[in-house]
Write an enzyme that holds these catalytic residues in place. Sequence first.
Site, PDB file in Angstrom:
ATOM      1  CE  LYS A   1      -3.923   2.668   2.595  1.00  0.00           C
ATOM      2  NZ  LYS A   1      -3.815   4.151   2.676  1.00  0.00           N
TER       3      LYS A   1
ATOM      4  CG  ASP B   1      -9.537   3.894   1.638  1.00  0.00           C
ATOM      5  OD1 ASP B   1     -10.488   3.177   1.251  1.00  0.00           O
ATOM      6  OD2 ASP B   1      -9.646   5.137   1.742  1.00  0.00           O
TER       7      ASP B   1
END
Length: 216
Positions: free
Chosen positions: A121, A139
Amino acid sequence: MNQKEKAKLITSYLNEILPIAECELNYTHDYELLIAVVLSAQTTDKKVNEVTKTLFKKYPSIDAFNNASLKDIENDIKVIGLYKNKAIALKDIAYKLVHDFNYKVPSKKEELLTMKGVGNKVANVVLVELFNKQEFPVDTHVYRLSKRLGIASKNDSIDKAEQKLRKVFKDYDYKLLHHQFIHFGRYYCKAINPACENCKLKEICLDVHDKFINKR
């Protein structure tokens, strides 16, 4: 409604209510974004910005971070969750930027992933923000909404959700959509008490559907 139709509806609505959506982390230099994203894990952007406002003044360069003691950095970011692990990550990032990457944040994911605190991420955020790569960072907000809106399944992993998001949305929309999802989840479609009344995505929202079924 199939997935492509859902994606079209979502894109249209988000463009309507959030035509401009950008990264809310404050940074000036490329390495500052990388540091801010690492610090943002399980922490709000607002809190990270409060900390980095002082942090980036105290350490105005990569060399300053590299030369700082681990204890000093721990103390500087102590108000942020997981600060001990994040301090170790910041020291490793600074060292590698100086010694391995000639003071520049690398533009290749495999190189970003060699640094502590940088997972998929974080790497994707850096790649999409700094280099306009066609990545779709997932997220907490993106992950939750991908399931709530039926793009991902309830039990999908984060990686699986990312795969499905990339499949149904157009790659040139990834950067804006990533931010739109975050802003939508942060300010409209909240985890608790979402603003459902006037939302044009109610017809595909699984949470709204479940509430309707439970009332029957």
